[in-house]
Design a protein around this motif. Structure first.
Motif, PDB file in Angstrom:
ATOM      1  N   HIS A  50       0.860  -1.196   0.000  1.00 57.80           N
ATOM      2  CA  HIS A  50       0.000   0.000   0.000  1.00 57.80           C
ATOM      3  C   HIS A  50       0.895   1.245   0.000  1.00 57.80           C
ATOM      4  O   HIS A  50       1.680   1.432   0.927  1.00 57.80           O
ATOM      5  CB  HIS A  50      -0.907   0.001   1.227  1.00 57.80           C
ATOM      6  N   GLN A  94       0.281   3.966   3.217  1.00 63.66           N
ATOM      7  CA  GLN A  94       0.263   3.529   4.618  1.00 63.66           C
ATOM      8  C   GLN A  94       1.628   3.637   5.289  1.00 63.66           C
ATOM      9  O   GLN A  94       1.804   3.157   6.408  1.00 63.66           O
ATOM     10  CB  GLN A  94      -0.245   2.071   4.697  1.00 63.66           C
ATOM     11  N   LEU A 133      -6.712  -6.614  12.548  1.00 68.28           N
ATOM     12  CA  LEU A 133      -7.009  -5.967  11.270  1.00 68.28           C
ATOM     13  C   LEU A 133      -8.066  -4.860  11.310  1.00 68.28           C
ATOM     14  O   LEU A 133      -7.795  -3.723  10.929  1.00 68.28           O
ATOM     15  CB  LEU A 133      -7.406  -7.032  10.236  1.00 68.28           C
ATOM     16  N   TRP A 166      -7.297  -1.863  13.503  1.00 71.01           N
ATOM     17  CA  TRP A 166      -6.115  -1.192  12.952  1.00 71.01           C
ATOM     18  C   TRP A 166      -6.490  -0.352  11.723  1.00 71.01           C
ATOM     19  O   TRP A 166      -6.039   0.786  11.573  1.00 71.01           O
ATOM     20  CB  TRP A 166      -5.087  -2.284  12.647  1.00 71.01           C
ATOM     21  N   LEU A 167      -7.353  -0.909  10.869  1.00 70.36           N
ATOM     22  CA  LEU A 167      -7.811  -0.136   9.703  1.00 70.36           C
ATOM     23  C   LEU A 167      -8.531   1.131  10.161  1.00 70.36           C
ATOM     24  O   LEU A 167      -8.245   2.235   9.686  1.00 70.36           O
ATOM     25  CB  LEU A 167      -8.760  -0.977   8.837  1.00 70.36           C
ATOM     26  N   ARG A 218     -11.197  -2.694  -2.719  1.00 67.01           N
ATOM     27  CA  ARG A 218     -10.347  -3.009  -1.562  1.00 67.01           C
ATOM     28  C   ARG A 218     -10.574  -4.423  -1.022  1.00 67.01           C
ATOM     29  O   ARG A 218      -9.655  -5.201  -0.898  1.00 67.01           O
ATOM     30  CB  ARG A 218     -10.608  -1.996  -0.451  1.00 67.01           C
ATOM     31  N   TYR A 219     -11.820  -4.741  -0.687  1.00 61.68           N
ATOM     32  CA  TYR A 219     -12.208  -6.110  -0.329  1.00 61.68           C
ATOM     33  C   TYR A 219     -13.718  -6.143  -0.149  1.00 61.68           C
ATOM     34  O   TYR A 219     -14.389  -5.096  -0.231  1.00 61.68           O
ATOM     35  CB  TYR A 219     -11.459  -6.676   0.872  1.00 61.68           C
ATOM     36  N   HIS A 254      -8.346  -8.109  -1.334  1.00 65.29           N
ATOM     37  CA  HIS A 254      -7.946  -8.900  -0.166  1.00 65.29           C
ATOM     38  C   HIS A 254      -8.962 -10.024   0.071  1.00 65.29           C
ATOM     39  O   HIS A 254     -10.138  -9.883  -0.268  1.00 65.29           O
ATOM     40  CB  HIS A 254      -7.931  -8.018   1.096  1.00 65.29           C
ATOM     41  N   GLU A 308      -8.204 -12.931   5.460  1.00 63.95           N
ATOM     42  CA  GLU A 308      -6.977 -12.575   6.193  1.00 63.95           C
ATOM     43  C   GLU A 308      -7.187 -12.756   7.693  1.00 63.95           C
ATOM     44  O   GLU A 308      -6.248 -13.057   8.425  1.00 63.95           O
ATOM     45  CB  GLU A 308      -6.648 -11.107   5.856  1.00 63.95           C
ATOM     46  N   HIS A 319      -3.409 -12.336   0.942  1.00 65.11           N
ATOM     47  CA  HIS A 319      -3.503 -13.084   2.203  1.00 65.11           C
ATOM     48  C   HIS A 319      -4.028 -14.514   2.027  1.00 65.11           C
ATOM     49  O   HIS A 319      -3.237 -15.441   1.989  1.00 65.11           O
ATOM     50  CB  HIS A 319      -4.300 -12.305   3.251  1.00 65.11           C
ATOM     51  N   SER A 358       3.099  -8.952   7.576  1.00 65.00           N
ATOM     52  CA  SER A 358       1.813  -8.379   7.958  1.00 65.00           C
ATOM     53  C   SER A 358       0.986  -9.375   8.772  1.00 65.00           C
ATOM     54  O   SER A 358       0.379  -9.023   9.788  1.00 65.00           O
ATOM     55  CB  SER A 358       1.067  -7.972   6.685  1.00 65.00           C
ATOM     56  N   ASP A 371       3.132  -5.909   1.994  1.00 72.85           N
ATOM     57  CA  ASP A 371       1.912  -5.371   2.609  1.00 72.85           C
ATOM     58  C   ASP A 371       2.174  -4.233   3.597  1.00 72.85           C
ATOM     59  O   ASP A 371       1.439  -4.084   4.573  1.00 72.85           O
ATOM     60  CB  ASP A 371       1.081  -6.481   3.273  1.00 72.85           C
TER      61      ASP A 371
END
Ligand code: GUN
Ligand code: ZN
Length: 440
Positions: free
Chosen positions: A77, A80, A91, A94-95, A202-203, A230, A233, A269, A294, A320
């Motif tokens: 990324h 980031q 995850l 954290w996002l 993104r996912y 993604h 994960e 992932h 990651s 990552d």
């Protein structure tokens, strides 16, 4: 313009088979790489080539340094870097707490340009010459990435990230707007210089069914785009996907249903993919990107490399960053190795270096351009100097086999042993003297 580089030379034959890499690699203790106008002209044993060549060009003597193809990072990324090493539990927290606020700043063109340069500089000084990259949702960060890579003449694949739900409002964009932006950027950058475009929803959590459908339809409008997202994960992530897509059999089925699984699709992932998902991934030629630093940092889980291997799935590796803790593909290999050791089948040094060079080039369908030193390939390479790390220097003083050398470099090495990185024969990123170099 022709120039030679003399040193230890390592690469894989284009014919190398993942199950038989012992037969697929080339190593010359005293080797020579000749670059002409940015492309590989010749590579092999120094004396043999030297005797046959009229020496009307400079040869740089790199001593015991190792010359190998540039590293390929297939999941990173660009937005980031400021949030790397943020204590963020796991995850989803954290996002929310670190990553989305960090990505928001890229809306500002000046911020985007400055910080994107820093990002690309970090890839280069770690020996990464090709990357598959997620910028933010913004035009600013995506254009900054393509423009800077173009200035550097770097191979880069990227596309504006799509998010139309389950993220802070300041990052959400309806999918028609994302589609429009991607379409404009494809016209401006795809196949220009060394750039390619990747459609980047993104996912599943941040994508509505309409968004996935539209992203897939854009992908299929062309025959040479990439698609990245993604998958599987984190356990909470999977629960959320099951909840928001209740009519789908599993996480993969969401992407499959919209026609997103192809040979040019890279799924980041994939730790918790189940057998029937792996079979479908194999059947469609979809790639899985293992992101070990990651996965350990975010406590996501331990990827079992044997499963995709047994299903004939091509796996590549990603730093990552910012979930990953290092831009170094050597460090990435180190963590991949440790995870594979815990899982009971340690990956061999040859396999590991294959995955970040020719293996990744093949997965990207770029093996006729990058990944090894066959004549005519783009001269993207890295010079590793183990002496830059005193412990590594000490460790390999008496080592003889190339496998042992590679293994020690991967376990003990990082950006400090990258003496220089070359893009099409041009020095662009070093941890030593930068005088006269094309530094950002
Ligand atoms: N899943 C969705 N977005 C991200 C991201 O930015 N990083 C990681 N590691 N996983 C994600
Ligand atoms: Zn990621």
């Amino acid at each position: 313009m022709q120039k030679g580089y003399r040193g230890r030379l390592f690469d894989f034959k284009t014919s190398a088979e993942i199950h038989d890499l012992e037969k697929g690699f080339k190593y010359f203790e005293d080797g020579l790489l000749i670059v002409k106008d940015g492309f590989v002209e010749n590579a092999g044993d120094f004396q043999t080539i030297f005797n046959k060549t009229a020496q009307s060009f400079e040869i740089e003597n790199l001593g015991k340094s190792i010359i190998m193809p540039g590293f390929i990072d297939t999941h990173v990324h660009s937005v980031q870097t400021k949030a790397i090493a943020s204590f963020g539990k796991e995850l989803l927290d954290w996002l929310d707490n670190y990553i989305f606020p960090a990505e928001r700043k890229y809306e500002d063109p000046e911020y985007a340009t400055f910080h994107t340069k820093f990002f690309l500089k970090n890839l280069l000084k770690n020996g990464t010459t090709t990357a598959l990259v997620y910028p933010s949702v913004h035009e600013t960060s995506t254009s900054a990435l393509f423009d800077t890579a173009m200035d550097l003449n770097m191979r880069l694949i990227a596309g504006n990230t799509w998010m139309d739900r389950n993220a802070p409002g300041y990052l959400l964009e309806n999918c028609e707007a994302s589609y429009k932006l991607s379409s404009q950027l494809i016209k401006k950058y795809h196949n220009r210089s060394r750039l390619k475009f990747a459609v980047t929803p993104r996912y599943a959590i941040t994508s509505s069914p309409e968004a996935l459908k539209l992203a897939a339809s854009l992908f299929h409008e062309y025959d040479d785009l990439y698609l990245q997202t993604h998958i599987s994960e984190n356990r909470k992530e999977i629960e959320m996907v099951n909840h928001s897509y209740p009519n789908h059999r599993n996480y993969l089925d969401v992407y499959d249903d919209f026609g997103m699984l192809t040979e040019r699709t890279f799924l980041g992932h994939g730790i918790y993919l189940e057998d029937d998902e792996l079979k479908r991934i194999s059947k469609t030629g979809t790639k899985i990107v293992h992101c070990p630093t990651s996965n350990l940092f975010l406590g996501s889980g331990l990827f079992d490399y044997q499963k995709p291997l047994h299903n004939n799935i091509q796996v590549t590796l990603g730093s990552d960053v910012g979930g990953g803790t290092s831009f170094s593909m050597l460090q990435t290999l180190q963590d991949a190795y440790k995870i594979s050791a815990i899982k009971g089948s340690p990956m061999s040094p040859l396999l590991m270096f294959y995955l970040i060079t020719l293996g990744a080039a093949k997965a990207l369908g770029l093996e006729n351009r990058i990944g090894n030193f066959d004549k005519g390939k783009e001269a993207d390479f890295v010079v590793l100097d183990p002496d830059m790390n005193p412990l590594l220097k000490y460790r390999i003083e008496e080592s003889v086999s190339p496998e042992d050398l590679l293994f020690a470099m991967m376990i003990l090495g990082d950006d400090r042993i990258v003496k220089e990185t070359y893009l099409m024969g041009k020095a662009v990123g070093s941890n030593q003297s930068t005088a006269g170099r094309n530094q950002i």
